[in-house]
Design a protein around this motif. Structure first.
Motif, PDB file in Angstrom:
ATOM      1  N   SER C  49       0.876  -1.169   0.000  1.00  0.00           N
ATOM      2  CA  SER C  49       0.000   0.000   0.000  1.00  0.00           C
ATOM      3  C   SER C  49       0.911   1.215   0.000  1.00  0.00           C
ATOM      4  O   SER C  49       1.729   1.395   0.897  1.00  0.00           O
ATOM      5  CB  SER C  49      -0.935  -0.006   1.203  1.00  0.00           C
ATOM      6  OG  SER C  49      -0.252   0.306   2.376  1.00  0.00           O
ATOM      7  N   LEU C  50       0.812   2.005  -1.069  1.00  0.00           N
ATOM      8  CA  LEU C  50       1.725   3.136  -1.262  1.00  0.00           C
ATOM      9  C   LEU C  50       0.955   4.454  -1.234  1.00  0.00           C
ATOM     10  O   LEU C  50      -0.192   4.523  -1.667  1.00  0.00           O
ATOM     11  CB  LEU C  50       2.437   3.011  -2.612  1.00  0.00           C
ATOM     12  CG  LEU C  50       3.295   1.762  -2.819  1.00  0.00           C
ATOM     13  CD1 LEU C  50       3.844   1.721  -4.250  1.00  0.00           C
ATOM     14  CD2 LEU C  50       4.452   1.712  -1.818  1.00  0.00           C
ATOM     15  N   ILE C  51       1.624   5.481  -0.753  1.00  0.00           N
ATOM     16  CA  ILE C  51       1.051   6.822  -0.774  1.00  0.00           C
ATOM     17  C   ILE C  51       1.302   7.407  -2.164  1.00  0.00           C
ATOM     18  O   ILE C  51       2.433   7.392  -2.648  1.00  0.00           O
ATOM     19  CB  ILE C  51       1.718   7.687   0.319  1.00  0.00           C
ATOM     20  CG1 ILE C  51       1.436   7.076   1.691  1.00  0.00           C
ATOM     21  CG2 ILE C  51       1.233   9.128   0.242  1.00  0.00           C
ATOM     22  CD1 ILE C  51       2.372   7.533   2.774  1.00  0.00           C
ATOM     23  N   THR C  52       0.253   7.891  -2.812  1.00  0.00           N
ATOM     24  CA  THR C  52       0.396   8.425  -4.173  1.00  0.00           C
ATOM     25  C   THR C  52       1.255   9.687  -4.161  1.00  0.00           C
ATOM     26  O   THR C  52       0.969  10.624  -3.415  1.00  0.00           O
ATOM     27  CB  THR C  52      -0.990   8.816  -4.741  1.00  0.00           C
ATOM     28  OG1 THR C  52      -1.956   7.958  -4.158  1.00  0.00           O
ATOM     29  CG2 THR C  52      -1.030   8.735  -6.231  1.00  0.00           C
ATOM     30  N   GLN C  53       2.288   9.697  -5.008  1.00  0.00           N
ATOM     31  CA  GLN C  53       3.219  10.834  -4.984  1.00  0.00           C
ATOM     32  C   GLN C  53       2.538  12.129  -5.410  1.00  0.00           C
ATOM     33  O   GLN C  53       2.792  13.183  -4.824  1.00  0.00           O
ATOM     34  CB  GLN C  53       4.446  10.549  -5.855  1.00  0.00           C
ATOM     35  CG  GLN C  53       5.525  11.627  -5.795  1.00  0.00           C
ATOM     36  CD  GLN C  53       6.079  11.858  -4.373  1.00  0.00           C
ATOM     37  OE1 GLN C  53       6.437  10.924  -3.669  1.00  0.00           O
ATOM     38  NE2 GLN C  53       6.119  13.127  -3.930  1.00  0.00           N
ATOM     39  N   ASP C  54       1.648  12.080  -6.398  1.00  0.00           N
ATOM     40  CA  ASP C  54       0.999  13.307  -6.862  1.00  0.00           C
ATOM     41  C   ASP C  54       0.178  13.964  -5.767  1.00  0.00           C
ATOM     42  O   ASP C  54       0.295  15.172  -5.520  1.00  0.00           O
ATOM     43  CB  ASP C  54       0.083  13.016  -8.068  1.00  0.00           C
ATOM     44  CG  ASP C  54       0.905  12.704  -9.313  1.00  0.00           C
ATOM     45  OD1 ASP C  54       2.136  12.912  -9.259  1.00  0.00           O
ATOM     46  OD2 ASP C  54       0.312  12.248 -10.308  1.00  0.00           O
ATOM     47  N   SER C  55      -0.635  13.169  -5.085  1.00  0.00           N
ATOM     48  CA  SER C  55      -1.458  13.748  -4.014  1.00  0.00           C
ATOM     49  C   SER C  55      -0.573  14.220  -2.871  1.00  0.00           C
ATOM     50  O   SER C  55      -0.857  15.216  -2.220  1.00  0.00           O
ATOM     51  CB  SER C  55      -2.467  12.745  -3.459  1.00  0.00           C
ATOM     52  OG  SER C  55      -2.733  11.746  -4.370  1.00  0.00           O
ATOM     53  N   LEU C  56       0.515  13.481  -2.641  1.00  0.00           N
ATOM     54  CA  LEU C  56       1.428  13.878  -1.568  1.00  0.00           C
ATOM     55  C   LEU C  56       2.055  15.234  -1.888  1.00  0.00           C
ATOM     56  O   LEU C  56       2.062  16.138  -1.046  1.00  0.00           O
ATOM     57  CB  LEU C  56       2.521  12.823  -1.372  1.00  0.00           C
ATOM     58  CG  LEU C  56       3.605  13.166  -0.345  1.00  0.00           C
ATOM     59  CD1 LEU C  56       3.022  13.283   1.056  1.00  0.00           C
ATOM     60  CD2 LEU C  56       4.724  12.130  -0.354  1.00  0.00           C
ATOM     61  N   SER C  57       2.539  15.388  -3.109  1.00  0.00           N
ATOM     62  CA  SER C  57       3.166  16.654  -3.507  1.00  0.00           C
ATOM     63  C   SER C  57       2.170  17.800  -3.358  1.00  0.00           C
ATOM     64  O   SER C  57       2.514  18.882  -2.873  1.00  0.00           O
ATOM     65  CB  SER C  57       3.634  16.604  -4.964  1.00  0.00           C
ATOM     66  OG  SER C  57       4.519  15.543  -5.129  1.00  0.00           O
ATOM     67  N   GLU C  58       0.951  17.531  -3.777  1.00  0.00           N
ATOM     68  CA  GLU C  58      -0.086  18.566  -3.705  1.00  0.00           C
ATOM     69  C   GLU C  58      -0.337  18.970  -2.243  1.00  0.00           C
ATOM     70  O   GLU C  58      -0.360  20.159  -1.909  1.00  0.00           O
ATOM     71  CB  GLU C  58      -1.370  18.009  -4.330  1.00  0.00           C
ATOM     72  CG  GLU C  58      -2.401  19.058  -4.674  1.00  0.00           C
ATOM     73  CD  GLU C  58      -3.677  18.383  -5.173  1.00  0.00           C
ATOM     74  OE1 GLU C  58      -4.765  18.735  -4.675  1.00  0.00           O
ATOM     75  OE2 GLU C  58      -3.573  17.486  -6.049  1.00  0.00           O
ATOM     76  N   ALA C  59      -0.492  17.977  -1.378  1.00  0.00           N
ATOM     77  CA  ALA C  59      -0.732  18.264   0.039  1.00  0.00           C
ATOM     78  C   ALA C  59       0.477  18.981   0.644  1.00  0.00           C
ATOM     79  O   ALA C  59       0.338  19.886   1.473  1.00  0.00           O
ATOM     80  CB  ALA C  59      -1.000  16.968   0.795  1.00  0.00           C
ATOM     81  N   PHE C  60       1.654  18.569   0.192  1.00  0.00           N
ATOM     82  CA  PHE C  60       2.868  19.142   0.782  1.00  0.00           C
ATOM     83  C   PHE C  60       3.063  20.604   0.359  1.00  0.00           C
ATOM     84  O   PHE C  60       3.489  21.442   1.161  1.00  0.00           O
ATOM     85  CB  PHE C  60       4.079  18.300   0.372  1.00  0.00           C
ATOM     86  CG  PHE C  60       5.345  18.738   1.043  1.00  0.00           C
ATOM     87  CD1 PHE C  60       5.449  18.703   2.429  1.00  0.00           C
ATOM     88  CD2 PHE C  60       6.419  19.227   0.301  1.00  0.00           C
ATOM     89  CE1 PHE C  60       6.608  19.139   3.068  1.00  0.00           C
ATOM     90  CE2 PHE C  60       7.576  19.657   0.933  1.00  0.00           C
ATOM     91  CZ  PHE C  60       7.671  19.610   2.317  1.00  0.00           C
ATOM     92  N   GLN C  61       2.743  20.904  -0.896  1.00  0.00           N
ATOM     93  CA  GLN C  61       2.909  22.287  -1.362  1.00  0.00           C
ATOM     94  C   GLN C  61       2.073  23.270  -0.542  1.00  0.00           C
ATOM     95  O   GLN C  61       2.445  24.419  -0.372  1.00  0.00           O
ATOM     96  CB  GLN C  61       2.568  22.409  -2.862  1.00  0.00           C
ATOM     97  CG  GLN C  61       3.657  21.851  -3.787  1.00  0.00           C
ATOM     98  CD  GLN C  61       5.074  22.328  -3.437  1.00  0.00           C
ATOM     99  OE1 GLN C  61       5.301  23.512  -3.167  1.00  0.00           O
ATOM    100  NE2 GLN C  61       6.017  21.390  -3.389  1.00  0.00           N
ATOM    101  N   LYS C  62       0.955  22.784  -0.021  1.00  0.00           N
ATOM    102  CA  LYS C  62       0.092  23.654   0.799  1.00  0.00           C
ATOM    103  C   LYS C  62       0.798  24.092   2.083  1.00  0.00           C
ATOM    104  O   LYS C  62       0.390  25.053   2.726  1.00  0.00           O
ATOM    105  CB  LYS C  62      -1.204  22.919   1.150  1.00  0.00           C
ATOM    106  CG  LYS C  62      -2.133  22.768  -0.042  1.00  0.00           C
ATOM    107  CD  LYS C  62      -3.454  22.150   0.383  1.00  0.00           C
ATOM    108  CE  LYS C  62      -4.260  21.746  -0.843  1.00  0.00           C
ATOM    109  NZ  LYS C  62      -5.089  20.564  -0.602  1.00  0.00           N
TER     110      LYS C  62
END
Lengths: 202, 85, 382
Positions: C49-62
């Motif tokens: 079970s992996l954390i999606t990099q795209d959603s992670l980047s988006e959340a992180f940029q916030k």
């Protein structure tokens, strides 16, 4: 702040080719490299424990420190609280090199199992039959303040009768161990200043 | 076959860090685990990797290892029958 | 002063970026595991079970980062920022930070990784997190194999009891990496299918990744609905083998007994066990023996590895957070992947998600080095 009812029973220093206990030099060896030095120490202390040769450098270092301090100490409920800077990076690098070998990577189970810093506490527990509390912390440098807080709590709550505590670091062929046993009675009062002084004494 | 057995003994001593054991001390039919050489579960895993890496043999079922690694004799016979390099 | 509570929490996982997203899926018995085909991690496809990099980047940029952060740092920062924000706590010198991880930024050892190798030092990882939020105290990094996540809660409690801190944020995480998977693969421990803890047809573990965080506090004014009190905790070593679980379950049994003694409860006070359950033959068998020795064979039990896989240094904290929500909603979640008992001793595995009035649960974990931890939690709002 750091009042404590406990004492340093005994302490051991391993570095620069020397092993000392309570300030007294027990063993020294001119070997430049750690594997030769620690093997000579193993022989000097008549250790007779063939599993020693399967251990990684960090475990060998911690194991010898515990040998010096726990031989003849029959307190079964001795907790282990160790710390260092480099975690198990020495072995981590070996595992990474093995799996990224361009000719085809093969992980070695005997290497991989040592890619956790707490394994050295497992080795000590097996050797001295300690079914006790274990915790391994990583700090930028020796942190007597945190270690003494945590040690005092285990002793005060009766989780442990004694604690083998300290610093055991192996990185890029450099090694540095400062281990000590904390109990009710002993040589010196257990406080941050005292520990810092002992750690810094050459 | 005897060359292979000699080679296996050397490899086992070296890769499993059997300090103070020499090739002459391992008889071809000595048990490797338990009483004999006293190897343990991590050593068994290491031998499985050795089969793969040095002889190109991949065990389909790791439990097969128990029989194959009984002694130098059984290991050598298995490797002779299955090796691909 | 003797009370130490678990409060605000967050889970960043394959399910989403908060605890609720994970709880909702678990309630519906939806696994986060899927088949991953990435030969840079493992030659053959594997379940994870992996954390999606795209959603992670988006959340992180916030979070408005001012420099480059590694993937693990991003996961930890996203999780912890949510927990800190919800707590409303000011980060004074009475607030501590504990980071639980087994391998940290281990992926920086790979030649293709753009970050400097020095990032692999765990104290440096701790400092990145400490600096990002402006903690006044040095981050304490605990790296104690697979018990780290739950042991970190015990450490937090012990340091609060020593008056070192009033509040401690615990953040935990590990990555799915080539480093880890190649190692478990060499141990013949990886399952080629979704893992099936305690089941007769199990065939090993899956490795997964999450980041999670929680506030541990002595202050009963800053609690949440799912808050629990940590009433007993202990860690005992097997003193038996560095990788093989004890055949008598010695360390785990001793940990459970010691935690129960501290909590001053008997086995029949425990409503639910959140076990380790990695789905390897030896681990599951060892646990079954320990639970039977502690007379806990009838207590409903699950392993959450069928949802997330084994998340290493995060697993103990992750599973504690789910346990808190389980108590709060009086719901016992199904032990996903379980069908028919495959251990030699009886266990009461939760086969389907059911309602049960519950107030106390036991969390256990075991790991390499022969380490074991047991912790007992009691619902606050009962």
């Amino acid at each position: 702040m750091n009042r404590s009812d406990y004492h340093i029973k005994s302490y051991c220093r391993i570095r620069d080719g020397k092993i000392s206990k309570d300030g007294e030099l027990l063993f020294s060896d001119a070997s430049e490299e750690f594997p030769a030095f620690i093997k000579a120490a193993y022989k000097h202390f008549e250790t007779d424990y063939s599993k020693f040769f399967k251990m990684d450098n960090l475990s060998k270092l911690a194991f010898m420190g515990a040998e010096v301090l726990l031989r003849g100490n029959d307190e079964e409920n001795t907790a282990l609280i160790l710390s260092n800077r480099a975690s198990s990076l020495d072995t981590d690098r070996k595992h990474q090199a093995a799996i990224s070998n361009p000719k085809g990577g093969f992980a070695s189970p005997a290497v991989f199992v040592y890619t956790l810093p707490n394994i050295c506490m497992g080795e000590i527990s097996i050797r001295h039959k300690l079914y006790s509390e274990n915790s391994f912390f990583i700090f930028a440098e020796f942190n007597p303040h945190l270690l003494s807080n945590y040690t005092n709590d285990l002793l005060e709550t009766g989780k442990a009768k004694e604690v083998l505590c300290g610093w055991v670091d192996y990185d890029k062929e450099k090694y540095d161990a400062f281990l000590y046993v904390i109990g009710k009675k002993g040589l010196l009062a257990h406080n941050t200043e005292g520990l810092t002084k002992l750690y810094r004494t050459k | 076959m005897s060359e292979l057995k000699q080679e296996l003994k050397e490899k086992i001593i070296e890769q499993l860090n059997l300090e103070d054991v020499s090739v002459d001390e391992i008889a071809n039919n000595d048990p490797l685990f338990g009483e004999g050489l006293g190897l343990d579960s991590i050593d068994a895993l290491e031998l499985i990797v050795m089969l793969d890496k040095d002889y190109g043999i991949r065990l389909a079922d790791p439990k097969e290892g128990r029989k194959i690694f009984e002694s130098i004799d059984t290991m050598a016979a298995y490797i002779e029958a299955n090796r691909s390099n | 002063m003797n009370n130490v509570y678990l409060s605000h929490n967050n889970i960043v996982s394959a399910y989403g970026f908060d605890s609720a997203s994970a709880i909702d899926s678990i309630k519906d018995e939806v696994s986060g595991l899927s088949l991953v085909d990435d030969s840079s991690i493992l030659p053959n496809p594997f379940y994870s079970s992996l954390i999606t990099q795209d959603s992670l980047s988006e959340a992180f940029q916030k979070l408005d980062p001012k420099e480059a952060y590694t993937r693990l740092e991003q996961i930890l920062l996203v999780s912890l920022s949510d927990t800190i924000k919800k707590s409303g706590l000011e980060l004074t010198d009475r607030v501590g930070l504990i980071l639980s991880t087994t391998k940290g930024n281990i992926d920086v050892l790979e030649t293709k990784n753009p970050f400097d190798e020095s990032r692999a030092y765990l104290a440096e990882l701790g400092q990145k997190i400490e600096d990002f939020f402006g903690f006044k105290n040095e981050a304490l990094v605990l790296s104690n194999a697979c018990v780290s996540g739950v042991l970190a809660l015990a450490v937090a409690k012990r340091l609060i009891r020593q008056k070192r801190y009033d509040h401690v944020f615990v953040v935990a995480g590990d990555l799915v990496s080539e480093f880890i998977l190649s190692g478990f693969n060499s141990f013949q421990a990886l399952s080629e299918a979704p893992c099936k803890p305690y089941c007769k047809t199990r065939s090993g573990i899956n490795i997964g990744e999450v980041g999670c965080s929680i506030l541990v506090t002595k202050d009963d004014n800053n609690l949440v609905d799912e808050s629990v009190r940590l009433i007993g905790e202990a860690s005992c070593n097997d003193a038996n083998h560095i990788s093989g679980p004890s055949r008598t379950g010695e360390g785990l049994y001793r940990s459970i007994v010691s935690a129960m003694n501290q909590a001053k409860i008997d086995a029949d006070a425990i409503d639910y066990i959140s076990a380790h359950g990695t789905a390897t033959l030896f681990n599951d068998e060892m646990e079954a023996i320990a639970f039977n020795r502690a007379n806990l064979q009838d207590v409903p039990l699950n392993s959450l590895k069928g949802y997330f896989g084994h998340t290493l240094g995060a697993s103990g904290l992750l599973e504690t957070i789910i346990g808190m929500h389980s108590l709060y909603s009086n719901t016992l979640y199904a032990s996903l992947g379980f069908d028919k008992l495959g251990v030699s001793q009886p266990l009461n595995i939760i086969k389907e998600t059911t309602s049960k009035e519950s107030s106390i649960f036991l969390k256990t974990a075991s790991g390499f080095g022969g380490c074991n931890t047991a912790a007992i939690f009691q619902k606050v709002n009962s």
